[in-house]
Design a protein around this motif. Structure first.
Motif, PDB file in Angstrom:
ATOM      1  N   VAL A  81       0.776  -1.226   0.093  1.00  0.00           N
ATOM      2  CA  VAL A  81       0.074   0.129   0.006  1.00  0.00           C
ATOM      3  C   VAL A  81       0.966   1.230   0.077  1.00  0.00           C
ATOM      4  O   VAL A  81       0.537   2.235  -0.668  1.00  0.00           O
ATOM      5  CB  VAL A  81      -1.080  -0.106   1.314  1.00  0.00           C
ATOM      6  N   ASN A  82       2.043   1.102   0.708  1.00  0.00           N
ATOM      7  CA  ASN A  82       2.962   2.341   0.434  1.00  0.00           C
ATOM      8  C   ASN A  82       2.427   3.198   1.290  1.00  0.00           C
ATOM      9  O   ASN A  82       2.936   4.753   0.787  1.00  0.00           O
ATOM     10  CB  ASN A  82       3.390   2.358  -0.703  1.00  0.00           C
ATOM     11  N   SER A  83       1.806   3.571   2.039  1.00  0.00           N
ATOM     12  CA  SER A  83       1.558   4.833   2.927  1.00  0.00           C
ATOM     13  C   SER A  83       2.674   5.461   3.237  1.00  0.00           C
ATOM     14  O   SER A  83       3.730   4.795   3.963  1.00  0.00           O
ATOM     15  CB  SER A  83       0.566   4.513   4.079  1.00  0.00           C
ATOM     16  N   SER A  84       2.705   6.631   3.408  1.00  0.00           N
ATOM     17  CA  SER A  84       3.680   7.631   4.082  1.00  0.00           C
ATOM     18  C   SER A  84       3.037   8.078   5.285  1.00  0.00           C
ATOM     19  O   SER A  84       2.150   9.111   5.274  1.00  0.00           O
ATOM     20  CB  SER A  84       4.319   8.484   3.145  1.00  0.00           C
ATOM     21  N   LEU A  85       3.562   8.169   6.437  1.00  0.00           N
ATOM     22  CA  LEU A  85       2.919   8.399   7.698  1.00  0.00           C
ATOM     23  C   LEU A  85       3.320   9.914   8.050  1.00  0.00           C
ATOM     24  O   LEU A  85       3.374  10.198   9.283  1.00  0.00           O
ATOM     25  CB  LEU A  85       3.470   7.562   8.784  1.00  0.00           C
ATOM     26  N   ASP A  86       3.306  10.727   6.963  1.00  0.00           N
ATOM     27  CA  ASP A  86       3.683  12.317   7.218  1.00  0.00           C
ATOM     28  C   ASP A  86       2.504  12.963   7.400  1.00  0.00           C
ATOM     29  O   ASP A  86       2.398  13.910   8.408  1.00  0.00           O
ATOM     30  CB  ASP A  86       4.894  12.527   6.665  1.00  0.00           C
ATOM     31  N   THR A  87       1.670  12.675   6.449  1.00  0.00           N
ATOM     32  CA  THR A  87       0.464  13.669   6.734  1.00  0.00           C
ATOM     33  C   THR A  87      -0.831  12.823   6.615  1.00  0.00           C
ATOM     34  O   THR A  87      -0.911  11.886   5.978  1.00  0.00           O
ATOM     35  CB  THR A  87       0.444  14.795   5.458  1.00  0.00           C
ATOM     36  N   TRP A  88      -2.023  13.330   7.081  1.00  0.00           N
ATOM     37  CA  TRP A  88      -3.134  12.720   7.280  1.00  0.00           C
ATOM     38  C   TRP A  88      -3.615  12.354   5.795  1.00  0.00           C
ATOM     39  O   TRP A  88      -4.063  11.319   5.247  1.00  0.00           O
ATOM     40  CB  TRP A  88      -4.109  13.757   7.749  1.00  0.00           C
TER      41      TRP A  88
ATOM     42  N   ASP B 129       4.096  25.204   3.748  1.00  0.00           N
ATOM     43  CA  ASP B 129       2.925  25.333   3.128  1.00  0.00           C
ATOM     44  C   ASP B 129       2.539  24.185   2.165  1.00  0.00           C
ATOM     45  O   ASP B 129       1.224  24.013   1.975  1.00  0.00           O
ATOM     46  CB  ASP B 129       2.874  26.589   2.386  1.00  0.00           C
ATOM     47  N   TYR B 130       3.375  23.422   1.542  1.00  0.00           N
ATOM     48  CA  TYR B 130       3.081  22.517   0.710  1.00  0.00           C
ATOM     49  C   TYR B 130       2.810  21.130   1.421  1.00  0.00           C
ATOM     50  O   TYR B 130       2.578  20.147   0.499  1.00  0.00           O
ATOM     51  CB  TYR B 130       4.234  22.408  -0.441  1.00  0.00           C
ATOM     52  N   LEU B 131       2.912  20.969   2.619  1.00  0.00           N
ATOM     53  CA  LEU B 131       2.681  19.732   3.332  1.00  0.00           C
ATOM     54  C   LEU B 131       1.828  19.718   4.529  1.00  0.00           C
ATOM     55  O   LEU B 131       0.806  19.147   4.440  1.00  0.00           O
ATOM     56  CB  LEU B 131       4.025  19.431   3.723  1.00  0.00           C
ATOM     57  N   ASN B 132       2.358  20.567   5.454  1.00  0.00           N
ATOM     58  CA  ASN B 132       1.650  20.647   6.658  1.00  0.00           C
ATOM     59  C   ASN B 132       1.529  21.989   7.105  1.00  0.00           C
ATOM     60  O   ASN B 132       1.837  22.402   8.275  1.00  0.00           O
ATOM     61  CB  ASN B 132       2.098  19.852   8.007  1.00  0.00           C
ATOM     62  N   PRO B 133       0.592  22.964   6.352  1.00  0.00           N
ATOM     63  CA  PRO B 133       0.507  24.400   6.804  1.00  0.00           C
ATOM     64  C   PRO B 133      -0.193  24.698   8.175  1.00  0.00           C
ATOM     65  O   PRO B 133      -0.733  23.582   8.463  1.00  0.00           O
ATOM     66  CB  PRO B 133      -0.510  24.989   5.704  1.00  0.00           C
TER      67      PRO B 133
ATOM     68  N   THR C 262      10.259  13.017   7.300  1.00  0.00           N
ATOM     69  CA  THR C 262       9.206  13.313   6.574  1.00  0.00           C
ATOM     70  C   THR C 262       8.536  12.287   6.156  1.00  0.00           C
ATOM     71  O   THR C 262       7.689  11.579   6.758  1.00  0.00           O
ATOM     72  CB  THR C 262       9.407  14.425   5.578  1.00  0.00           C
ATOM     73  N   THR C 263       8.935  11.675   4.951  1.00  0.00           N
ATOM     74  CA  THR C 263       8.242  10.473   4.354  1.00  0.00           C
ATOM     75  C   THR C 263       8.759   9.422   5.508  1.00  0.00           C
ATOM     76  O   THR C 263       9.902   9.258   5.662  1.00  0.00           O
ATOM     77  CB  THR C 263       8.891  10.169   3.065  1.00  0.00           C
ATOM     78  N   ARG C 264       7.755   8.556   5.770  1.00  0.00           N
ATOM     79  CA  ARG C 264       7.969   7.613   7.032  1.00  0.00           C
ATOM     80  C   ARG C 264       6.986   6.321   6.643  1.00  0.00           C
ATOM     81  O   ARG C 264       5.891   6.688   6.366  1.00  0.00           O
ATOM     82  CB  ARG C 264       7.777   8.222   8.446  1.00  0.00           C
ATOM     83  N   ARG C 265       7.621   5.297   6.684  1.00  0.00           N
ATOM     84  CA  ARG C 265       6.713   3.941   6.597  1.00  0.00           C
ATOM     85  C   ARG C 265       5.808   3.915   7.587  1.00  0.00           C
ATOM     86  O   ARG C 265       5.817   4.306   8.685  1.00  0.00           O
ATOM     87  CB  ARG C 265       7.553   2.776   6.500  1.00  0.00           C
ATOM     88  N   PHE C 266       4.628   3.024   7.362  1.00  0.00           N
ATOM     89  CA  PHE C 266       3.761   2.651   8.092  1.00  0.00           C
ATOM     90  C   PHE C 266       4.299   1.481   8.990  1.00  0.00           C
ATOM     91  O   PHE C 266       3.608   0.251   9.067  1.00  0.00           O
ATOM     92  CB  PHE C 266       2.430   2.528   7.401  1.00  0.00           C
ATOM     93  N   ASP C 267       5.401   1.527   9.894  1.00  0.00           N
ATOM     94  CA  ASP C 267       5.789   0.643  10.398  1.00  0.00           C
ATOM     95  C   ASP C 267       5.007   0.029  11.733  1.00  0.00           C
ATOM     96  O   ASP C 267       4.965  -1.191  12.040  1.00  0.00           O
ATOM     97  CB  ASP C 267       7.244   0.953  11.069  1.00  0.00           C
ATOM     98  N   ALA C 268       4.015   0.970  12.012  1.00  0.00           N
ATOM     99  CA  ALA C 268       3.236   0.763  13.290  1.00  0.00           C
ATOM    100  C   ALA C 268       2.300  -0.501  13.067  1.00  0.00           C
ATOM    101  O   ALA C 268       1.901  -1.022  13.852  1.00  0.00           O
ATOM    102  CB  ALA C 268       2.408   2.017  13.774  1.00  0.00           C
ATOM    103  N   LEU C 269       2.013  -0.817  11.805  1.00  0.00           N
ATOM    104  CA  LEU C 269       1.026  -1.757  11.444  1.00  0.00           C
ATOM    105  C   LEU C 269       1.553  -3.114  12.085  1.00  0.00           C
ATOM    106  O   LEU C 269       0.786  -3.813  12.211  1.00  0.00           O
ATOM    107  CB  LEU C 269       0.878  -1.675   9.925  1.00  0.00           C
TER     108      LEU C 269
END
Length: 540
Positions: A126-133, A357-361, A379-386
């Motif tokens: 799935v390759n989610s990145s855990l930086d932003t919602w 502004d382009y990521l987490n304003p 910033t880019t971070r794997r969903f290791d919590a899964l």
């Protein structure tokens, strides 16, 4: 004419030549069957390799394996997943170090549980990145739930928070960053009130970190990365069990105060890398409270006690920490990486916050959108919590804790075995699952094939015993029969068992001790053993 109709008539809007071949490898709805076949083949290869593995290592050397890797032409793709897997088996799987094997006894690498491997397969696809919602909706909430669960296990309170990290080194760096900036904020406030305000650059040279002599090297590295220098870390002496001496800590706190230095953090360790020792957390917490100093507990190794049915009390006092490091990929049997840093007061995490502004304003925070990058150094971070999530949902925390209790039990049995063995000396009785020991001589009844005269000469020469222990470790690894670690204690070379595999039996440990003694005895009885190293090197 609609835009779609216009594009349909434009010949330049067609596929780029050759791109179709590449698109066939993208994972999407059209390639799901190919993905299933490829991953199934890979899983099958790993499963069959593990099933037939009879030793933790082949003993391959860098000189032997390097030509295999360098000889591969990366400009000439194989084009076939099956061919690539065959090649991978030859250059990696065949000679990999297998932590699942019961005679892998070296570093803090654990065998992994199957629910976590399931999580690994899902999160990578799935390759989610855990930086932003907006990149990780459900993943964000799962990670936050696990942070809350861990904070509750520690006892940090309702204001606690944290974030997953790549490992203990990053967690410790993150904690030291927060401690540094909290200390600077306090000094800035105090000096401003006194009419002589200091700026952060003026404060940094005065900052110090107090950590035991047995603390992890990442604390010193963090000090260097944060601009304080390695010398900002003051080592505090340890007792015979390799635990921080609280009297020595009190002296250092008082000395720093007298000299106008600011102790930005005291680092207590719950499970040192070499000895598995746990510093006296309640007493250290008392001293930190009196001094108004940030307390960080590095529980990267000892965090398994949080779910232990029988040993949770060994972490008493950790609930008073300002920050805590946990490595689930050590004592929770998770694949690398799976770690976290937690804090008692979530507002302190703001020291690592930066709004782009382009990521987490900033307005997203005002709208309470949960962007994990607001707390993280990454910033880019794997969903290791899964991986941990599925482990808890399938196995439960008590089952994980029982596995960790098993390895601690085994270490206690191994200590009794070593303590009674005249061939060895062991440094300290373990609190967790690490044993540091040293070969000191042959058994009372010496095998006839060994040269008794040379052996006796070796036993009276500390440097020769050092070389015998080093040789035994290297020879054991070269044989592939077992893998053990090494360290230096008071200037002498020692060997180390790190037990994290519940499948390791006392019989496995006894067998490895016999192998070590055999290699050491043969080294000491060899004609060249008593020659100085430089003499042998010159002769060769």
């Amino acid at each position: 004419m609609s835009l779609l109709a216009h594009l349909a008539e434009d010949p330049s809007s067609g596929p780029i030549p050759g791109a179709a071949d590449g698109r066939a490898h993208l994972f999407n709805d059209r390639t799901a069957a190919r993905y299933r076949r490829s991953v199934s083949d890979g899983v099958g290869l790993v499963a069959s390799t593990v099933a037939r593995t009879t030793r933790p290592f082949t003993g391959v050397t860098p000189a032997e394996l390097a030509p295999e890797i360098s000889g591969i032409d990366l400009e000439r793709p194989l084009g076939d997943p099956a061919a690539a897997l065959d090649e991978l088996e030859r250059v990696y799987l065949k000679d990999a170090v297998y932590f699942h094997h019961p005679r892998y006894l070296a570093h803090l690498n654990c065998p992994v549980v199957i629910p976590a491997l399931l999580g690994e397969a899902i999160l990578s696809a799935v390759n989610s990145s855990l930086d932003t919602w907006d990149q990780s909706a459900g993943g964000t909430l799962i990670e936050r739930r696990l942070i809350d669960w861990t904070a509750a296990r520690i006892g940090l309170g309702e204001a606690a928070d944290g974030v997953f990290t790549s490992g203990g080194t990053q967690s410790n760096l993150h904690a030291m960053l927060l401690a540094r900036d909290e200390a600077c904020k306090l000094v800035e406030k105090e000096t401003a009130a006194a009419g002589a305000p200091l700026t952060k650059p003026q404060i940094l040279p005065r900052l110090r970190i107090l950590a035991s002599q047995a603390s992890h090297f990442s604390i010193a590295k963090a000090a260097a990365v944060l601009g304080l220098g390695y010398e900002a870390v003051i080592p505090v002496s340890c007792d015979q069990d390799r635990r921080m001496r609280t009297a020595a800590l009190a002296r250092e706190l008082n000395r720093c105060h007298r000299e106008g230095l600011v102790v930005m953090a005291v680092v207590a360790t719950a499970g040192t890398t070499d000895f598995g020792s746990i510093d006296p957390l309640p007493e250290i917490a008392d001293l930190c409270a009196q001094a108004g100093t940030w307390l960080h507990v590095d529980a990267a190794y000892g965090c398994g006690l949080l779910v232990s049915p029988r040993r949770r009390h060994l972490l008493d006092g950790i609930e008073r920490a300002d920050s805590v490091t946990v490595d689930y990929h050590k004592s929770f049997f998770q694949p690398v990486s799976s770690s976290a840093v937690l804090v008692r007061d979530r507002t302190t995490l703001s020291h690592a916050t930066y709004h782009a502004d382009y990521l987490n304003p900033a307005h997203s925070a005002e709208r309470l959108i949960p962007n994990q990058v607001d707390k993280s150094l990454q910033t880019t971070r794997r969903f290791d919590a899964l991986k941990l999530w599925l482990t808890l949902r399938v196995m439960g925390a008590d089952t994980v804790g029982e596995l960790f209790d098993e390895v601690v039990d085994r270490a206690a049995e191994a200590w009794r075995l070593l303590d009674a063995d005249p061939r060895y000396e062991v440094v300290t009785r373990p609190q967790l699952s690490t044993l540091v020991f040293r070969y000191t001589g042959p058994p009372p009844t010496r095998p006839a094939r060994l040269d008794a005269k040379r052996l006796d000469a070796g036993l009276s020469d500390p440097e020769l015993l050092d070389r015998a222990n080093l040789h035994a470790r290297e020879a054991l690894a070269a044989s592939g029969e077992a893998v053990v670690a090494g360290t230096v204690v008071d200037g002498a070379h020692y060997l180390k068992f790190t037990l994290l595999n519940p499948e390791t039996s006392l019989g496995d440990i006894a067998h490895v001790l016999d192998l070590i003694a055999g290699h050491a005895d043969r080294y000491l009885s060899a004609p060249h053993a008593a020659e100085p190293e430089f003499t042998r090197a010159r002769a060769s």
